[in-house]
Design a protein around this motif. Structure first.
Motif, short mmCIF file in Angstrom:
data_model
loop_
_atom_site.label_atom_id
_atom_site.label_comp_id
_atom_site.label_asym_id
_atom_site.label_seq_id
_atom_site.Cartn_x
_atom_site.Cartn_y
_atom_site.Cartn_z
N GLY A 1 0.78 -1.24 0.00
CA GLY A 1 0.00 0.00 0.00
C GLY A 1 0.81 1.28 0.00
O GLY A 1 0.23 2.37 0.17
N ALA A 2 2.11 1.20 -0.19
CA ALA A 2 2.95 2.40 -0.15
C ALA A 2 2.50 3.44 -1.17
O ALA A 2 2.17 3.10 -2.30
CB ALA A 2 4.40 2.02 -0.40
N GLY A 3 2.48 4.70 -0.74
CA GLY A 3 2.14 5.79 -1.63
C GLY A 3 0.66 6.14 -1.67
O GLY A 3 0.26 7.07 -2.37
N VAL A 4 -0.17 5.41 -0.91
CA VAL A 4 -1.62 5.65 -0.92
C VAL A 4 -2.05 6.20 0.44
O VAL A 4 -1.63 5.69 1.48
CB VAL A 4 -2.40 4.36 -1.22
CG1 VAL A 4 -3.91 4.63 -1.18
CG2 VAL A 4 -2.00 3.82 -2.59
N SER A 5 -2.90 7.22 0.44
CA SER A 5 -3.47 7.78 1.67
C SER A 5 -4.96 7.50 1.70
O SER A 5 -5.66 7.69 0.70
CB SER A 5 -3.23 9.29 1.76
OG SER A 5 -1.85 9.57 1.88
N VAL A 6 -5.45 7.06 2.86
CA VAL A 6 -6.86 6.71 3.05
C VAL A 6 -7.46 7.63 4.10
O VAL A 6 -6.90 7.78 5.19
CB VAL A 6 -7.01 5.25 3.51
CG1 VAL A 6 -8.48 4.90 3.76
CG2 VAL A 6 -6.40 4.29 2.49
N GLY A 7 -8.57 8.26 3.79
CA GLY A 7 -9.26 9.09 4.78
C GLY A 7 -10.10 8.22 5.70
O GLY A 7 -10.70 7.25 5.26
N VAL A 8 -10.11 8.56 6.99
CA VAL A 8 -10.95 7.85 7.95
C VAL A 8 -11.85 8.86 8.64
O VAL A 8 -11.39 9.68 9.45
CB VAL A 8 -10.11 7.08 8.99
CG1 VAL A 8 -11.00 6.51 10.09
CG2 VAL A 8 -9.34 5.94 8.32
N VAL A 9 -13.13 8.86 8.28
CA VAL A 9 -14.12 9.74 8.89
C VAL A 9 -14.72 9.00 10.07
O VAL A 9 -15.48 8.04 9.89
CB VAL A 9 -15.20 10.15 7.87
CG1 VAL A 9 -16.29 10.98 8.55
CG2 VAL A 9 -14.57 10.92 6.72
N ASP A 10 -14.40 9.44 11.29
CA ASP A 10 -14.75 8.63 12.46
C ASP A 10 -14.64 9.49 13.72
O ASP A 10 -14.88 10.69 13.68
CB ASP A 10 -13.82 7.41 12.52
CG ASP A 10 -14.52 6.18 13.08
OD1 ASP A 10 -14.82 6.19 14.28
OD2 ASP A 10 -14.75 5.22 12.33
N LEU B 1 0.19 8.25 10.15
CA LEU B 1 -0.82 9.29 9.95
C LEU B 1 -0.26 10.42 9.10
O LEU B 1 0.92 10.76 9.18
CB LEU B 1 -1.30 9.83 11.30
CG LEU B 1 -1.81 8.78 12.29
CD1 LEU B 1 -2.29 9.46 13.57
CD2 LEU B 1 -2.92 7.93 11.68
N THR B 2 -1.13 11.01 8.30
CA THR B 2 -0.72 12.12 7.45
C THR B 2 -1.88 13.11 7.35
O THR B 2 -2.83 13.04 8.14
CB THR B 2 -0.27 11.62 6.06
OG1 THR B 2 0.27 12.70 5.31
CG2 THR B 2 -1.42 10.99 5.28
N TYR C 1 -2.37 19.78 8.44
CA TYR C 1 -1.33 18.86 7.99
C TYR C 1 -1.47 17.47 8.59
O TYR C 1 -0.82 16.52 8.15
CB TYR C 1 0.06 19.41 8.33
CG TYR C 1 0.39 19.40 9.81
CD1 TYR C 1 1.14 18.36 10.36
CD2 TYR C 1 -0.07 20.41 10.65
CE1 TYR C 1 1.44 18.34 11.71
CE2 TYR C 1 0.21 20.39 11.99
CZ TYR C 1 0.97 19.36 12.53
OH TYR C 1 1.24 19.34 13.87
N GLN C 2 -2.32 17.32 9.60
CA GLN C 2 -2.52 16.02 10.23
C GLN C 2 -4.00 15.66 10.32
O GLN C 2 -4.45 15.04 11.26
CB GLN C 2 -1.88 16.01 11.63
CG GLN C 2 -2.41 17.10 12.54
CD GLN C 2 -1.73 17.13 13.90
OE1 GLN C 2 -0.85 16.30 14.19
NE2 GLN C 2 -2.13 18.06 14.75
N GLY C 3 -4.75 16.08 9.30
CA GLY C 3 -6.18 15.84 9.31
C GLY C 3 -6.93 17.02 9.89
O GLY C 3 -6.40 18.13 10.03
N VAL D 1 -5.41 9.59 6.80
CA VAL D 1 -5.73 10.98 7.13
C VAL D 1 -6.93 10.95 8.08
O VAL D 1 -8.05 10.63 7.66
CB VAL D 1 -6.10 11.79 5.87
CG1 VAL D 1 -6.49 13.22 6.25
CG2 VAL D 1 -4.94 11.80 4.88
N PRO D 2 -6.72 11.25 9.38
CA PRO D 2 -7.83 11.19 10.34
C PRO D 2 -8.74 12.41 10.24
O PRO D 2 -8.26 13.55 10.26
CB PRO D 2 -7.12 11.13 11.69
CG PRO D 2 -5.80 11.77 11.47
CD PRO D 2 -5.43 11.54 10.03
#
Length: 556
Positions: free
Chosen positions: A121-130, A144-145, A171-173, A217-218
């Motif tokens: 999964g390197a290079g991919v960012s996933v958003g987590v809405v929670d 985290l990013t 920068y951190q969500g 991305v939180p």
């Protein structure tokens, strides 16, 4: 107010820092170029806060009568949308009581280890809405990013909105509940979901995520009790799409909201992976469906939960047309928020959804640049058909990560076949007591069961017309009526306008409408070319003589 999901695009952060959604609030979206102040004055409402969705804000009635305020707003020609802001929540379920249960059975069940031979999964960012994420958790260190427009060259903490998206130093969500850039988790649900997606591998502690090479991305949209308002959730979903996240996990759900559908539709390049819900209900039934799972947009991928045997979990919602596939969701161990080294085992479709979001990250890393439609096709077309799941999802199968990764190595479909329409429902679960961490144990890969032919599908049920609403007015030359309704499946809808007391219609026409929410705007000049004169009329919307809704209208 409605607690639920997220919306579209960027803008406004000028509201008071402490302004938060509350009971009795109304989401309003206005026409471009119109005055928000004039709209508020005419409807007798005050602003609570602007929303990071173009032309949108949260308002509250000055007199406290929400129903009257919504009616006044909907009657205003300058208002595109006005609806109560409803609460959304996580579906809590009792977790298994075995404190030593740390077997990550979901990874081999979903053929994740086999996919790791190609990518992590390197290079991919996933958003987590929670509910946020415990940022200092040892198993999430460096995972985290945030918004790339605010990272690097000292932009993280310079107090500026460097990329002009309306958020300072994101920068951190972002924390959409507190309105700041520190989306910390006071509940545990968001930390658990994040660990399932991207907990570190081979670090000698705790658990391993599906995509340990990916970043998260939180985006905090649910409070410490696991609840949130629709305006907050929609804002978070919109933000994620606006900064270009290719995958967003939303383990939550609630009732239908137009604002939620608008936000998802506004970001077709983002795949929203959502939980089906934990009420053991049929999401194909609009009366009980969970959203965003049941939204008709093609960039929704809705996930049910199954147990170790491959059977649908007893709590999991289902839907032969609205739920796409199933993933492990019972006895799932992951990171927890109580300490920087805490873990917990719990269950729910909230736990199943991040398995699929992590798998999506692996697929994207294996074939960068594919579209959201191609990504959804890879995940659904490769699902392992499972007899116990027949009729409960579109695919009748469960997640096969290795097969999904392999699918994108070949020729991609130009126009992938549409899949189910998900309906998110907040689905976070109540954790068991935190379990002591231990190094992950290598689990032998479990071979996927042989594919079983899908049963011949039953004839589709006749479409149903529900939730017909008519707003606005035909007052003056610029007056507009907004007709909205929902269908249980795509169908041709007939509109007819009759003068009061007349059997023969002034005009009638048909429109092809899709499953889920539909909205049409009418003026005095009808689609047939006929122009309505002043007077009283009846507008009817129908599928047949028996599936019909009529509303009295007046042209002034």
């Amino acid at each position: 107010m409605r607690r639920v999901g997220a919306l579209v695009a960027v803008l406004l952060l000028a509201a008071p820092a402490g302004a938060q959604a509350g009971e009795g609030d109304i989401i309003v979206i206005r026409e471009p170029g119109t005055s928000a102040r004039d709209i508020r004055e005419d409807a007798g409402v005050r602003v609570v806060k602007p929303l990071p969705i173009e032309g949108a804000e949260l308002v509250k009635p000055r007199g406290g009568d929400v129903a009257d305020a919504v009616a006044e707003l909907r009657a205003d020609d300058d208002v595109v949308l006005a609806e109560r802001d409803v609460r959304v929540t996580v579906d809590g379920l009792d977790a298994p009581s075995d404190p030593f249960f740390l077997s990550l059975w979901g990874l081999p069940d979903a053929t994740v280890p086999a996919a790791w031979t190609t990518t992590t999964g390197a290079g991919v960012s996933v958003g987590v809405v929670d509910t946020g994420v415990r940022a200092d958790h040892l198993d999430l260190a460096g995972q985290l990013t945030g918004n790339p427009g605010e990272r690097g060259a000292g932009r993280e903490a310079n107090g500026l909105d460097d990329d002009g998206n309306g958020f300072v130093d994101d920068y951190q969500g972002w924390d959409f509940v507190a309105g700041d850039n520190t989306p910390q988790d006071g509940n545990g649900h968001g930390t658990h979901v994040t660990g399932t997606i991207a907990a570190l591998a081979d670090n000698g502690r705790g658990v391993t995520g599906v995509a340990p090479g990916a970043k998260v991305v939180p985006l905090r949209a649910l409070d410490n009790s696991g609840n949130g308002y629709m305006s907050t959730i929609a804002s978070a979903l919109d933000y994620a799409g606006a900064i270009g996240l290719p995958v967003v996990n939303a383990s939550l759900g609630g009732g239908y909201a137009n604002v939620l559908e608008r936000v998802v539709a506004a970001h077709p390049d983002t795949l929203y992976v959502v939980a089906a819900g934990n009420a053991n209900r049929n999401n194909d039934d609009p009366a009980v469906a969970s959203y965003p799972c049941a939204l008709p947009q093609a960039n929704i991928l809705c996930v049910a939960a199954h147990d170790r045997s491959g059977a649908r979990a007893s709590f999991s919602n289902y839907g032969a047309t609205t739920v796409d596939l199933s993933a492990p969701g019972v006895d799932i161990a992951s990171t927890w928020n109580t300490t920087a080294n805490a873990y917990a085992t719990t269950q729910g479709t909230s736990m199943a959804s991040p398995h699929v979001a992590g798998a999506a990250a692996l697929v994207l890393a294996a074939r960068p640049g594919i579209t959201a439609a191609q990504l959804k096709w890879a995940l659904t077309s490769s699902a392992t058909v499972t007899p116990a799941l027949a009729g409960t999802t579109v695919t009748g199968g469960r997640l096969d990560t290795a097969a999904a990764v392999a699918a994108v190595a070949g020729t991609l479909p130009v126009e992938p076949a549409p899949t189910s329409t998900p309906t998110p429902e907040p689905t976070p679960e109540a954790p068991v007591a935190p379990v002591a961490p231990q190094p992950p144990v290598a689990t032998p890969e479990v071979p996927a069961p042989a594919a079983t032919p899908e049963p011949t599908p039953a004839p589709p049920a006749a479409p149903r017309l529900v939730d017909v609403n008519v707003g606005g007015s035909l007052k003056g030359a610029k007056g507009k009526l907004r007709v909205s309704f929902k269908l249980t499946r795509s169908a041709t809808v007939r509109f007819a306008v009759h003068a009061k007391g007349k059997a023969k219609p002034v005009a009638s026409w048909t429109k092809r409408a899709h499953r889920g929410g539909n909205q049409y705007t009418l003026t005095r000049k009808l689609p047939t070319g006929a122009t309505l004169k002043r007077g009283a009329y009846t507008l009817s919307v129908s599928l047949s003589a028996t599936a019909k809704s009529s509303t009295a209208i007046r042209v002034r």
